[in-house]
Enzyme design. Structure first.
Site, mmCIF file in Angstrom:
data_model
loop_
_atom_site.group_PDB
_atom_site.id
_atom_site.type_symbol
_atom_site.label_atom_id
_atom_site.label_comp_id
_atom_site.label_asym_id
_atom_site.label_seq_id
_atom_site.Cartn_x
_atom_site.Cartn_y
_atom_site.Cartn_z
ATOM 1 N N LYS A 133 -0.933 -9.130 3.174
ATOM 2 C CA LYS A 133 -0.487 -9.185 4.540
ATOM 3 C C LYS A 133 -1.169 -8.226 4.789
ATOM 4 C CE LYS A 133 3.174 -6.018 3.916
ATOM 5 N NZ LYS A 133 2.104 -4.845 4.855
ATOM 6 N N GLU A 157 8.805 -3.697 10.524
ATOM 7 C CA GLU A 157 9.816 -2.771 10.241
ATOM 8 C C GLU A 157 10.246 -1.521 11.405
ATOM 9 O OE1 GLU A 157 7.217 -1.032 6.957
ATOM 10 O OE2 GLU A 157 7.675 0.767 7.516
ATOM 11 N N ASP A 194 1.196 -1.135 0.278
ATOM 12 C CA ASP A 194 0.354 0.154 -0.451
ATOM 13 C C ASP A 194 0.765 1.166 -0.031
ATOM 14 O OD1 ASP A 194 0.919 -0.294 2.895
ATOM 15 O OD2 ASP A 194 -0.612 -0.554 3.713
HETATM 16 O O1 KIV Z 1 3.424 -0.827 1.679
HETATM 17 C C1 KIV Z 1 4.317 -1.417 1.749
HETATM 18 O O2 KIV Z 1 5.408 -1.584 0.701
HETATM 19 C C2 KIV Z 1 5.235 -2.236 2.099
HETATM 20 C C3 KIV Z 1 6.813 -2.786 3.099
HETATM 21 C C4 KIV Z 1 6.917 -1.713 3.276
HETATM 22 C C5 KIV Z 1 7.111 -3.752 3.538
HETATM 23 O O3 KIV Z 1 4.103 -2.499 3.418
#
Ligand code: KIV
Length: 281
Positions: free
Chosen positions: A130, A199, A61
């Site tokens: 995710k 993260e 996202d």
């Molecule tokens: O949205 C994204 O790109 C992420 C990564 C930074 C892990 O969640």
């Protein structure tokens, strides 16, 4: 090109073109083979990442900050994610494609979450979703996994909670928050998650979490002790330079290359030097 679902990576003989699955990622952790993950939002980028041997392509996202010119990820919608995930899916044949569920597409209740996870798989063709959060979303994670959709967790700095955090600084420096991250990781594993992104937390904490679970932990700004690493492709290519944390290693300076190529083109057009006879019919 569609992946051959029977061509699953083999623990003894993972050739470079074997399809990556959630199971093969777990075996990579078991053999200590680092997992390389990057983000993509379109077909051509996915194709390039796939050809380069990237194991996991995340349709993040982060599309909001990278492609939509926004400051946070919170306004991204299911329709945005479905559109970009379908483009990425078309470009990837070997890598596992994971789609982010956007803010408020899974938090209200687990029926919504299940429906939206299902849309990501059925309409966009991703192979996993995710979700950000730990114990608070574990019932939802279990329901999604139970219907056959693999779930990747996301702990530490979870950008969908930026308005709660108030800053993108390193998370879990305090003992209390570090304990929460450790408990959340164990709970996600128990709920059936196949991997966890962690993260912007201290390296020691990320290493401890990695050692405490049997599923792969993929770090971003979380040090070298994780099972794998992920970066935003546009950051590591130096296309997006607004965001410059120290965990981003720049492998190219494409913003300058692109600007200079565009400038050259403008000069050539203005000087009547493009196109030539050879470039005409
Ligand atoms: O949205 C994204 O790109 C992420 C990564 C930074 C892990 O969640």
């Amino acid at each position: 090109m569609s992946p051959d679902p029977t061509n699953e990576a083999n623990p003894q003989n993972d050739g470079p073109r074997k399809k990556v699955t959630t199971k093969s990622l777990i075996r990579m952790k078991q053999r200590g083979e680092p997992i390389a993950a990057l983000t993509a939002y379109d077909c051509i980028m996915a194709e390039l990442l796939d050809q380069a041997g990237v194991d996991v392509i995340l349709v993040g996202d982060s599309v909001s900050t990278v492609m939509q010119g926004l400051d946070t990820t919170v306004t991204v919608t299911m329709d945005h994610m479905l559109y970009h995930a379908a483009l990425v899916r078309r470009g990837a044949s070997r890598a596992l494609v994971v789609g982010d569920l956007p803010f408020m597409s899974y938090q209200v209740n687990s029926d919504d979450a299940l429906r939206n996870a299902g849309r990501m798989v059925k309409e966009a063709g991703v192979e996993a979703v995710k979700l950000e959060g730990g114990r608070v979303i574990c019932d939802t994670v279990r329901r999604i996994v139970d219907v056959g959709i693999p779930v990747m967790g996301h702990l530490g700095l979870t950008p969908q909670s930026i308005h709660k955090f108030g800053t993108y600084q390193v998370r879990a420096r305090s003992t209390e928050e570090a304990d929460e991250v450790r408990s959340d990781a164990l709970a996600l594993e128990k709920a059936g998650a196949f991997a966890i992104v962690i993260e912007k937390v201290p390296s020691e904490l990320a290493k401890g979490v990695t050692e405490s679970v049997s599923i792969p932990v993929i770090g971003i700004g979380a040090g070298p002790g994780c099972d794998g690493q992920i970066l935003v492709s546009h950051d590591m290519l130096g296309i997006c330079t607004r965001f410059n944390p120290r965990f981003v290693r720049r492998y190219a300076d494409l913003a300058n290359d692109m600007r200079s190529s565009f400038g050259h083109y403008v000069r050539d057009v203005k000087a009547h030097e493009f196109p030539t006879q050879n470039e005409s019919y």
